[in-house]
Design an enzyme around this catalytic site. Sequence first.
Site, short mmCIF file in Angstrom:
data_model
loop_
_atom_site.label_atom_id
_atom_site.label_comp_id
_atom_site.label_asym_id
_atom_site.label_seq_id
_atom_site.Cartn_x
_atom_site.Cartn_y
_atom_site.Cartn_z
N ALA A 1 0.85 -1.19 0.00
CA ALA A 1 0.00 0.00 0.00
C ALA A 1 0.89 1.24 0.00
CB ALA A 1 -0.92 0.00 1.21
N GLY B 1 0.03 -5.13 0.69
CA GLY B 1 -1.14 -5.10 -0.18
C GLY B 1 -0.91 -5.80 -1.50
N GLU C 1 -1.48 -9.42 -0.80
CA GLU C 1 -2.93 -9.57 -0.60
C GLU C 1 -3.66 -9.54 -1.94
OE1 GLU C 1 -3.86 -7.63 3.71
OE2 GLU C 1 -2.93 -6.27 2.26
N GLU D 1 3.69 -5.73 7.33
CA GLU D 1 2.98 -4.65 8.04
C GLU D 1 3.42 -4.49 9.49
OE1 GLU D 1 0.21 -5.84 4.66
OE2 GLU D 1 1.58 -6.85 6.04
#
Length: 259
Positions: free
Chosen positions: A65, A110, A113, A133
């Site tokens: 992200a 992300g 993911e 993270e």
Amino acid sequence: MSELILAADHGAVRVLTVNRPDKLNALNRDTLEALQLAFDAAAADDGVRTVVLTGSGGKAFVAGADIAEMSALSAVQARDFSLLGQRLMRRMERMPKPVVAMVNGFALGGGLELAMCCHLRIAADTAKLGLPEVTLGLLPGFGGSQRLLRLSGRAAALELTLLGAPVDAARALHLGIVNRVVPAAELEAETMALAAKLAGNAPLAMRGILDAIHVGGECAIDDGLEYESAQFGLAFSTDDAREGMGAFLERRKPAFAGR
């Protein structure tokens, strides 16, 4: 299509490319929204039978992200950002057409993911995958803890999320995170060959398979078996089933029309 997501059709295969190479294709709000629109368009286009997702620039699939954008979020905004990503990824894994992740570099946070909600994943042998993270004082927000648990089991999910260290493609294959690992120079050719093979299969049968496996992964086995039987019976109402069985008996290659 947005400049953030490039789309190119190769026959019945649509290649979607996350296009923020200067940011290693990091996911910000605009990119997530552009991906949602891109997958909606692919789902609605009868000419598209398979989708390939990758990242531009050669270094990264998606490196995570966008931390610069995330760092300014309030708690409520962060929750909404998480929900936006989760809605996109649920939409992807519920696509009625196969989605293949072509992992050409870093797939972190992300990015991993995003890859995990694709139906199949092919990685270059140079790729690095992980959920880092925790090193930012955070945890996965786009479904990473849940999908990794289902793909690789409790031990691997705890290891990757608690330590935050990435793994190489060979370890990712061993853990079941990716389906195949190929030399980086062969990644595009191998992925497109697989996508073309999928695109040649019976579209309605593939949709039934995707639905059956998705439903079966979230319910008791008796319910999953009942759903599979219903989908199996429904397939017999299609022209593709008659074509497929007829072609087998006639010893020829089937030509599936998607009806």
